[in-house]
Design an enzyme around this catalytic site. Structure first.
Site, PDB file in Angstrom:
ATOM      1  CE  LYS A 191      -4.340  -1.881   1.591  1.00 22.68           C
ATOM      2  NZ  LYS A 191      -5.552  -1.773   2.372  1.00 22.68           N
ATOM      3  CE  LYS A 217      -6.317  -7.896  -1.151  1.00 21.37           C
ATOM      4  NZ  LYS A 217      -7.343  -7.577  -0.164  1.00 21.37           N
ATOM      5  CE  LYS A 251     -13.691  -3.165   1.186  1.00 22.41           C
ATOM      6  NZ  LYS A 251     -12.449  -3.108   1.964  1.00 22.41           N
TER       7      LYS A 251
HETATM    8  N1  AQP Z   1      -9.709 -10.747  -2.857  1.00 25.45           N
HETATM    9  C1  AQP Z   1     -10.060 -11.253  -1.681  1.00 25.45           C
HETATM   10  N2  AQP Z   1     -10.316 -12.579  -1.564  1.00 25.45           N
HETATM   11  C2  AQP Z   1     -10.675 -13.113  -0.355  1.00 25.45           C
HETATM   12  N3  AQP Z   1     -10.821 -12.365   0.766  1.00 25.45           N
HETATM   13  C3  AQP Z   1     -10.591 -11.050   0.694  1.00 25.45           C
HETATM   14  N4  AQP Z   1     -10.645 -10.053   1.593  1.00 25.45           N
HETATM   15  C4  AQP Z   1     -10.322  -8.883   0.995  1.00 25.45           C
HETATM   16  N5  AQP Z   1     -10.041  -9.081  -0.305  1.00 25.45           N
HETATM   17  C5  AQP Z   1     -10.200 -10.412  -0.530  1.00 25.45           C
HETATM   18  C6  AQP Z   1     -11.031 -10.240   2.987  1.00 25.45           C
HETATM   19  O1  AQP Z   1     -12.134  -9.380   3.247  1.00 25.45           O
HETATM   20  C7  AQP Z   1     -12.056  -8.966   4.623  1.00 25.45           C
HETATM   21  C8  AQP Z   1     -12.244  -7.488   4.690  1.00 25.45           C
HETATM   22  O2  AQP Z   1     -11.171  -6.844   4.025  1.00 25.45           O
HETATM   23  P1  AQP Z   1     -10.886  -5.332   4.321  1.00 25.45           P
HETATM   24  O3  AQP Z   1     -11.956  -4.513   3.774  1.00 25.45           O
HETATM   25  O4  AQP Z   1     -10.670  -5.116   5.744  1.00 25.45           O
HETATM   26  O5  AQP Z   1      -9.513  -4.984   3.712  1.00 25.45           O
HETATM   27  P2  AQP Z   1      -8.684  -5.511   2.548  1.00 25.45           P
HETATM   28  O6  AQP Z   1      -8.219  -6.896   2.810  1.00 25.45           O
HETATM   29  O7  AQP Z   1      -7.595  -4.514   2.359  1.00 25.45           O
HETATM   30  O8  AQP Z   1      -9.746  -5.511   1.374  1.00 25.45           O
HETATM   31  P3  AQP Z   1      -9.698  -4.786   0.018  1.00 25.45           P
HETATM   32  O9  AQP Z   1     -10.943  -5.091  -0.684  1.00 25.45           O
HETATM   33  O10 AQP Z   1      -8.420  -5.116  -0.674  1.00 25.45           O
HETATM   34  O11 AQP Z   1      -9.749  -3.258   0.414  1.00 25.45           O
HETATM   35  P4  AQP Z   1      -8.750  -2.080   0.090  1.00 25.45           P
HETATM   36  O12 AQP Z   1      -8.626  -1.997  -1.386  1.00 25.45           O
HETATM   37  O13 AQP Z   1      -9.402  -0.871   0.687  1.00 25.45           O
HETATM   38  O14 AQP Z   1      -7.457  -2.403   0.749  1.00 25.45           O
HETATM   39  C9  AQP Z   1     -10.722  -9.423   5.166  1.00 25.45           C
HETATM   40  O15 AQP Z   1     -10.914 -10.576   5.961  1.00 25.45           O
HETATM   41  C10 AQP Z   1      -9.939  -9.770   3.936  1.00 25.45           C
HETATM   42  O16 AQP Z   1      -9.004 -10.798   4.177  1.00 25.45           O
END
Ligand code: AQP
Length: 335
Positions: A114, A195, A198
């Site tokens: 990040k 991965k 969002k």
């Molecule tokens: N691609 C994924 N596959 C499986 N699990 C996922 N999680 C996130 N992306 C995937 C799981 O969703 C939960 C919540 O995630 P989060 O919102 O706390 O943060 P993150 O992991 O950083 O998710 P994003 O979507 O990638 O958000 P941004 O882009 O804002 O960083 C967690 O349990 C995560 O493992």
């Protein structure tokens, strides 16, 4: 009667929740509600470690609470609240900061990934996993159901717990991560070696399928999903087949069918047919979630009322651990 295991997990209101968040985390939170004492949190303090437009964030927090309820988090079985409504999270994070070496945080791969995308990196981004440790340890969680990307952070939470206990005496539980066998890492449909996330979904229009996407939107993403120049529809670890593997994984996670059954079903079919059937499985699973979501969002007062009551319950539940921590580190507590 044996005491139910305590489960804690969180989700950031940083954008539109996608099927990766659902399959990696939310679906399992919902499934285990009867068996566990479950606590779920919309982690808005984590969200601002990267700048968020305040108006958008406000909407996304409410939307995330509504969506989690719509996905099946039952307020009569689980506690679902917004992190910034419970000041104990920030208080414990500060105290844990003081026992966490900076080097531990600099090693975190999510931080490095990040940070590489930011012009200026906030201290909060580096500190993100300590706040996460505070969330988990405040409720003495036994298990933390998360996607694969969070494995390293859960290990760090255990290290912080052990270090605090070593310095100040046995205070915190040692939580275990719970990572699902299927769907722990759903990949972006545009780039199946990365991965689904969002933040990437904002700039790339066939990266992710959002939980609120219409059937047309789902199909418009899936029909463009990256595959390969071969024809074989098989589960595979070969990076060349990452696109097909991801499509099959999404299909498996939504239908609950076995790998063998799925491979036999798709044998001899074309990639176009695979994409259409994956899209149909996704659309069918999202339909009831979207219907319930629209109902929850119609009544803003009820949602506010729910959030207030949940915050009070979370504050009550977290208070004894925070009090013990303050006593252990030597603070003077007012009677
Ligand atoms: N691609 C994924 N596959 C499986 N699990 C996922 N999680 C996130 N992306 C995937 C799981 O969703 C939960 C919540 O995630 P989060 O919102 O706390 O943060 P993150 O992991 O950083 O998710 P994003 O979507 O990638 O958000 P941004 O882009 O804002 O960083 C967690 O349990 C995560 O493992």
């Amino acid at each position: 009667m044996t005491k139910k295991k305590i489960v804690f997990s969180g989700i950031q209101p940083t954008g539109d929740l996608h099927i990766g968040n659902y399959l990696g985390a939310i679906k399992h939170w919902v499934a285990d509600q009867d068996l566990c004492d479950s606590i779920f949190c919309v982690v808005d303090l984590h969200a601002i470690t990267i700048f968020q437009d305040p108006r958008v964030l406000r909407d996304k927090i409410r939307q995330t609470v509504g969506l989690l309820l719509a996905c099946g988090i039952d307020p009569n079985k689980s506690l679902l609240f917004v992190q910034s409504h419970v000041p104990a999270h920030s208080e414990l994070a500060w105290i844990l900061n003081c026992v966490t070496p900076v080097g531990w945080l600099e090693r975190m791969t999510q931080y490095k990934d990040k940070a590489a995308k930011q012009e200026s990196v906030s201290t909060g981004l580096l500190d993100y996993p300590v706040l996460q440790a505070a969330d988990i340890l405040l409720y003495q969680a036994d298990y933390v159901p998360v996607g694969e990307d969070q494995r390293q952070h859960i290990e760090l939470t255990r290290d912080i717990s052990l270090r605090f206990n070593h310095l100040y005496g046995e205070t915190f539980n040692l939580p275990d991560g719970m990572i699902p066998k299927v769907g722990a890492k759903i990949m972006g449909f545009d780039e199946p070696t990365t991965k689904m996330s969002k933040s990437s979904a904002v700039n790339q229009n066939f990266h992710a399928v959002g939980l609120l996407d219409s059937p047309d939107q789902v199909w418009s993403v899936l029909k463009r999903a990256t595959t390969d120049s071969e024809k074989e529809i098989v589960f595979s670890d070969d990076p060349k087949k990452a696109g097909v593997n991801n499509l099959l994984t999404v299909y498996q996670a939504f239908t609950g069918k076995s790998r063998d059954e799925i491979q036999a079903h798709f044998a001899g079919q074309l990639y176009g047919a695979l994409k259409r059937q994956v899209a149909d499985a996704v659309i069918e699973a999202l339909k009831p979630i979207q219907e319930r979501y629209n109902q929850y969002m119609q009544d803003a007062t009820a949602l506010d009322h729910y959030m207030r009551a949940a915050a009070e319950r979370a504050a009550e539940r977290s208070a004894p651990t925070l009090k013990t921590v303050k006593e252990r580190v030597g603070f003077t507590l007012l009677a």
